[in-house]
Design a protein around this motif. Structure first.
Motif, PDB file in Angstrom:
ATOM      1  N   ASP A 228      15.132  13.945   4.219  1.00  9.16           N
ATOM      2  CA  ASP A 228      14.616  13.689   2.871  1.00  9.16           C
ATOM      3  C   ASP A 228      13.910  12.331   2.780  1.00  9.16           C
ATOM      4  OD1 ASP A 228      14.506  14.664   0.093  1.00  9.16           O
ATOM      5  OD2 ASP A 228      15.578  12.797  -0.314  1.00  9.16           O
ATOM      6  N   LYS A 229      14.408  11.355   3.525  1.00  6.05           N
ATOM      7  CA  LYS A 229      13.842   9.999   3.436  1.00  6.05           C
ATOM      8  C   LYS A 229      12.426   9.908   4.011  1.00  6.05           C
ATOM      9  CE  LYS A 229      17.563   7.752   1.818  1.00  6.05           C
ATOM     10  NZ  LYS A 229      18.074   8.799   0.933  1.00  6.05           N
ATOM     11  N   ARG A 230      11.983  10.968   4.703  1.00  2.00           N
ATOM     12  CA  ARG A 230      10.592  10.944   5.212  1.00  2.00           C
ATOM     13  C   ARG A 230       9.616  10.799   4.061  1.00  2.00           C
ATOM     14  NH1 ARG A 230      12.057   9.060   9.435  1.00  2.00           N
ATOM     15  NH2 ARG A 230      14.077   9.120   8.438  1.00  2.00           N
ATOM     16  N   LYS A 231      10.025  11.235   2.870  1.00  2.00           N
ATOM     17  CA  LYS A 231       9.109  11.214   1.729  1.00  2.00           C
ATOM     18  C   LYS A 231       8.754   9.790   1.290  1.00  2.00           C
ATOM     19  CE  LYS A 231      12.847  11.303  -1.672  1.00  2.00           C
ATOM     20  NZ  LYS A 231      13.663  12.138  -2.538  1.00  2.00           N
ATOM     21  N   LEU A 232       9.622   8.825   1.661  1.00  2.47           N
ATOM     22  CA  LEU A 232       9.456   7.475   1.115  1.00  2.47           C
ATOM     23  C   LEU A 232       8.133   6.829   1.504  1.00  2.47           C
ATOM     24  CD1 LEU A 232      13.064   6.226   1.785  1.00  2.47           C
ATOM     25  CD2 LEU A 232      12.031   6.552  -0.448  1.00  2.47           C
ATOM     26  N   THR A 233       7.617   7.233   2.660  1.00  2.00           N
ATOM     27  CA  THR A 233       6.360   6.618   3.090  1.00  2.00           C
ATOM     28  C   THR A 233       5.156   7.486   2.705  1.00  2.00           C
ATOM     29  OG1 THR A 233       7.021   7.450   5.274  1.00  2.00           O
ATOM     30  CG2 THR A 233       7.203   5.097   4.910  1.00  2.00           C
ATOM     31  N   ILE A 234       5.405   8.461   1.804  1.00  2.00           N
ATOM     32  CA  ILE A 234       4.302   9.303   1.310  1.00  2.00           C
ATOM     33  C   ILE A 234       4.095   9.101  -0.194  1.00  2.00           C
ATOM     34  CG2 ILE A 234       3.416  11.650   1.064  1.00  2.00           C
ATOM     35  CD1 ILE A 234       5.247  12.488   3.387  1.00  2.00           C
ATOM     36  N   TYR A 235       5.175   9.272  -0.975  1.00  2.00           N
ATOM     37  CA  TYR A 235       4.943   9.269  -2.434  1.00  2.00           C
ATOM     38  C   TYR A 235       4.652   7.856  -2.952  1.00  2.00           C
ATOM     39  CZ  TYR A 235       9.820   7.843  -3.523  1.00  2.00           C
ATOM     40  OH  TYR A 235      11.009   7.190  -3.623  1.00  2.00           O
ATOM     41  N   GLY A 236       4.016   7.829  -4.127  1.00  2.00           N
ATOM     42  CA  GLY A 236       3.648   6.530  -4.707  1.00  2.00           C
ATOM     43  C   GLY A 236       2.522   5.863  -3.926  1.00  2.00           C
ATOM     44  N   GLY A 237       1.839   6.634  -3.079  1.00  2.00           N
ATOM     45  CA  GLY A 237       0.779   6.084  -2.217  1.00  2.00           C
ATOM     46  C   GLY A 237       1.319   5.933  -0.808  1.00  2.00           C
ATOM     47  N   SER A 238       0.753   6.680   0.145  1.00  2.00           N
ATOM     48  CA  SER A 238       1.303   6.712   1.510  1.00  2.00           C
ATOM     49  C   SER A 238       1.191   5.337   2.188  1.00  2.00           C
ATOM     50  CB  SER A 238       0.551   7.750   2.351  1.00  2.00           C
ATOM     51  OG  SER A 238      -0.757   7.273   2.603  1.00  2.00           O
ATOM     52  N   SER A 239       1.944   5.178   3.284  1.00  2.00           N
ATOM     53  CA  SER A 239       1.928   3.885   3.992  1.00  2.00           C
ATOM     54  C   SER A 239       0.546   3.557   4.545  1.00  2.00           C
ATOM     55  CB  SER A 239       2.951   3.901   5.132  1.00  2.00           C
ATOM     56  OG  SER A 239       4.232   3.836   4.585  1.00  2.00           O
ATOM     57  N   GLU A 240      -0.197   4.601   4.962  1.00  2.00           N
ATOM     58  CA  GLU A 240      -1.553   4.337   5.475  1.00  2.00           C
ATOM     59  C   GLU A 240      -2.413   3.726   4.361  1.00  2.00           C
ATOM     60  OE1 GLU A 240       0.073   7.180   5.887  1.00  2.00           O
ATOM     61  OE2 GLU A 240       0.273   7.414   8.053  1.00  2.00           O
ATOM     62  N   ILE A 241      -2.281   4.288   3.168  1.00  2.00           N
ATOM     63  CA  ILE A 241      -3.071   3.781   2.038  1.00  2.00           C
ATOM     64  C   ILE A 241      -2.634   2.357   1.691  1.00  2.00           C
ATOM     65  CG2 ILE A 241      -3.536   4.137  -0.442  1.00  2.00           C
ATOM     66  CD1 ILE A 241      -4.988   6.108   1.477  1.00  2.00           C
ATOM     67  N   GLN A 242      -1.313   2.111   1.730  1.00  2.00           N
ATOM     68  CA  GLN A 242      -0.825   0.748   1.433  1.00  2.00           C
ATOM     69  C   GLN A 242      -1.355  -0.235   2.477  1.00  2.00           C
ATOM     70  OE1 GLN A 242       0.549   0.521  -1.508  1.00  2.00           O
ATOM     71  NE2 GLN A 242       0.450   2.747  -1.494  1.00  2.00           N
ATOM     72  N   ARG A 243      -1.388   0.220   3.739  1.00  2.00           N
ATOM     73  CA  ARG A 243      -1.875  -0.689   4.796  1.00  2.00           C
ATOM     74  C   ARG A 243      -3.367  -0.979   4.607  1.00  2.00           C
ATOM     75  NH1 ARG A 243       2.603   1.420   7.942  1.00  2.00           N
ATOM     76  NH2 ARG A 243       3.736  -0.430   8.636  1.00  2.00           N
ATOM     77  N   ASN A 244      -4.110   0.022   4.125  1.00  6.09           N
ATOM     78  CA  ASN A 244      -5.525  -0.229   3.806  1.00  6.09           C
ATOM     79  C   ASN A 244      -5.636  -1.318   2.733  1.00  6.09           C
ATOM     80  OD1 ASN A 244      -6.408   1.739   5.558  1.00  6.09           O
ATOM     81  ND2 ASN A 244      -6.834   3.274   3.998  1.00  6.09           N
ATOM     82  N   ILE A 245      -4.771  -1.223   1.709  1.00  5.14           N
ATOM     83  CA  ILE A 245      -4.803  -2.212   0.614  1.00  5.14           C
ATOM     84  C   ILE A 245      -4.448  -3.600   1.151  1.00  5.14           C
ATOM     85  CG2 ILE A 245      -3.672  -2.903  -1.561  1.00  5.14           C
ATOM     86  CD1 ILE A 245      -3.297   0.102  -2.168  1.00  5.14           C
ATOM     87  N   ILE A 246      -3.403  -3.633   2.008  1.00 10.20           N
ATOM     88  CA  ILE A 246      -2.966  -4.921   2.569  1.00 10.20           C
ATOM     89  C   ILE A 246      -4.112  -5.539   3.387  1.00 10.20           C
ATOM     90  CG2 ILE A 246      -1.367  -5.997   4.229  1.00 10.20           C
ATOM     91  CD1 ILE A 246       0.654  -3.718   3.352  1.00 10.20           C
ATOM     92  N   ALA A 247      -4.767  -4.690   4.195  1.00  9.58           N
ATOM     93  CA  ALA A 247      -5.853  -5.196   5.046  1.00  9.58           C
ATOM     94  C   ALA A 247      -7.000  -5.736   4.187  1.00  9.58           C
ATOM     95  CB  ALA A 247      -6.355  -4.078   5.960  1.00  9.58           C
ATOM     96  N   ARG A 248      -7.379  -4.956   3.185  1.00  7.00           N
ATOM     97  CA  ARG A 248      -8.545  -5.339   2.375  1.00  7.00           C
ATOM     98  C   ARG A 248      -8.251  -6.501   1.443  1.00  7.00           C
ATOM     99  NH1 ARG A 248      -9.602  -0.055   1.197  1.00  7.00           N
ATOM    100  NH2 ARG A 248      -8.645  -0.337  -0.837  1.00  7.00           N
ATOM    101  N   ARG A 249      -7.116  -6.398   0.725  1.00  6.22           N
ATOM    102  CA  ARG A 249      -6.922  -7.338  -0.383  1.00  6.22           C
ATOM    103  C   ARG A 249      -6.021  -8.520  -0.062  1.00  6.22           C
ATOM    104  NH1 ARG A 249      -5.478  -4.054  -5.441  1.00  6.22           N
ATOM    105  NH2 ARG A 249      -5.473  -6.148  -6.339  1.00  6.22           N
ATOM    106  N   LEU A 250      -5.185  -8.383   0.983  1.00  4.27           N
ATOM    107  CA  LEU A 250      -4.332  -9.529   1.334  1.00  4.27           C
ATOM    108  C   LEU A 250      -4.858 -10.261   2.558  1.00  4.27           C
ATOM    109  CD1 LEU A 250      -0.594  -8.428   0.914  1.00  4.27           C
ATOM    110  CD2 LEU A 250      -1.790 -10.230  -0.318  1.00  4.27           C
TER     111      LEU A 250
END
Ligand code: FAD
Length: 395
Positions: free
Chosen positions: A370-392
């Motif tokens: 069930d915990k596999r979902k944590l890195t998908i919902y609310g914006g997947s980890s790939e998308i978060q990493r894109n944000i981190i790369a671009r904006r941070l």
């Protein structure tokens, strides 16, 4: 940056511990800590207990019925309630929609809807994702066409958590196809208890029911149910997702899982040796504990910024990614430390009511999946990493 916790906050932490020890029904804590779902009735019971104390909507300001806590008090709540095994209450309504209505709602919407969340009368679910709009949320197609004082809404929402137990849904809908995709999206509140709304369950990898498909066909929604202006949903969405990602740290729950991992590491394994003598395993546990400590301090830093008046920015993506990954690592360690018994999946092992493994182990494999979902919902980890790369990192 000031990370110190003053005496008042420390006293509140003690008060919370004392409150949970005396008021949290042990059965609710047991279920929460092993990952078993509480019924809606049990949620309502816990809501009533918290309500008496004035802690049922911890993120809300005083004037709307909340405790009026600042960021530090809210973090302490998150830590202590997670550690105690307190169920997270109706969180889409309270933690996601509530702050949106407080910030962007009309006086009428606040007067009508906030009390219904406070009383647990309304259970909301979040209708953002669609079959062709997940990471690329602006691609959403659910149409809302103006007809007099109503919109007529048609479309499909996918992966809608808790839709099967909700009576209301807030949706991102397309009110225009002109201009940039984001500019044609509006935020609409929809009653689910009417013809034209169909909820179909989707069972997760862990075999649990928490997500659904919601089909909406020619449903009339009053224009007064629009939050913000028509076409103005994108800023509201960013505000809501920022809150959701900040909560993705799961500090308290992760601390409680880490405690369970440490406790199991101290036990004797099937080979007759203490599991902590396995230096590889012991090192992995130490690593994830260190990661969790780092996450805790990163969260404190973001909150310290908030205290100095800065709105949470792209740093919440770091918190969301690490919070989910750490919980996944802990659930994996727990399953490994439970050895062969940890592999039992409650749905794949019919046992005619006779327990195959002790209660606390029954949900371990299920939780791992069930915990596999944590890195998908609310914006997947790939998308978060894109944000981190671009904006941070500005790369
Ligand atoms: C358990 C669970 C509960 C959920 N609850 C809700 C809910 O209550 N309400 C709601 O609205 N939604 C909910 N969702 C939906 C969730 O927000 C989406 O699943 C998520 O945004 C990903 O969208 P998608 O599933 O369409 O995958 P896609 O967007 O199709 O992505 C597929 C894969 O491609 C990757 N990818 C996509 N674009 C890029 C890119 N630009 N760069 C790098 N990689 C990329 C993704 O990371 C992913 O691995 C839930 C999902 C889950 C799993």
């Amino acid at each position: 940056m000031d990370l110190s916790i003053d005496d008042k906050v420390q006293a509140l932490r003690e008060e919370m511990r004392d409150f949970f020890a005396k008021n949290l029904p042990p059965e609710f804590a047991r279920k929460t800590l092993i990952g078993e779902k509480l019924t809606k009735d049990e949620h309502k019971q816990w809501h009533a207990i918290l309500r008496e104390k004035g802690w049922h909507v911890p993120l809300w300001p005083k004037e709307h019925g909340g405790p009026g806590w600042g960021p530090m008090e809210r973090l302490i709540w998150e830590e202590e309630s997670g550690m105690a095994g307190a169920p997270r209450l109706n969180h889409v309504s309270q933690d996601l929609l509530g702050p949106v209505l407080i910030e962007f709602g009309t006086p009428e919407q606040k007067a009508e809807l906030l009390p219904r969340i406070l009383s647990s009368e309304d259970w909301w679910c979040q209708g953002f994702s669609e079959p062709q709009a997940g990471s690329d949320l602006a691609n959403l197609q659910m149409r809302a066409v103006r007809d007099g004082d109503d919109y007529i809404v048609t479309g499909t929402k996918l992966w809608t958590s808790y839709a099967h137990v909700s009576n209301k849904i807030f949706c991102l809908v397309r009110t225009s196809t002109d201009g940039p995709k984001q500019a044609g999206i509006s935020f609409l509140l929809i009653d689910m208890e009417q013809p034209g709304v169909t909820v179909s369950p989707i069972y997760s990898l862990g075999g649990m029911l928490s997500v659904n498909e919601v089909q909406i066909t020619d449903v009339r929604v009053p224009v007064t149910n629009l939050v913000g202006r028509e076409g103005g949903a994108w800023d509201i969405t960013k505000f809501l997702l920022g809150n959701e990602r900040l909560m993705g740290a799961w500090i308290g729950v992760n601390m409680s899982l880490a405690r369970q991992v440490r406790e199991r590491l101290g036990r004797v394994g099937a080979d007759g040796r203490k599991r902590s003598e396995n230096s590889v395993l012991a090192q992995r546990v130490a690593e994830v504990e260190t990661d969790l400590l780092a996450l805790r301090y990163t969260t404190y830093r973001v909150l310290a910024d908030e205290l100095s008046g800065k709105a949470p920015g792209p740093e919440v993506s770091v918190i969301k990614v690490r919070g989910g990954e750490i919980m996944q690592a802990l659930s994996e360690l727990l399953m490994e430390l439970a050895e062969i018994e940890g592999m039992v999946h409650p749905l794949s092992m019919p046992h005619d009511g006779v327990p195959v493994v002790p209660d606390e182990l029954e949900h371990m494999a299920q939780q791992f999946f069930d915990k596999r979902k944590l890195t998908i919902y609310g914006g997947s980890s790939e998308i978060q990493r894109n944000i981190i790369a671009r904006r941070l990192l500005n790369v």
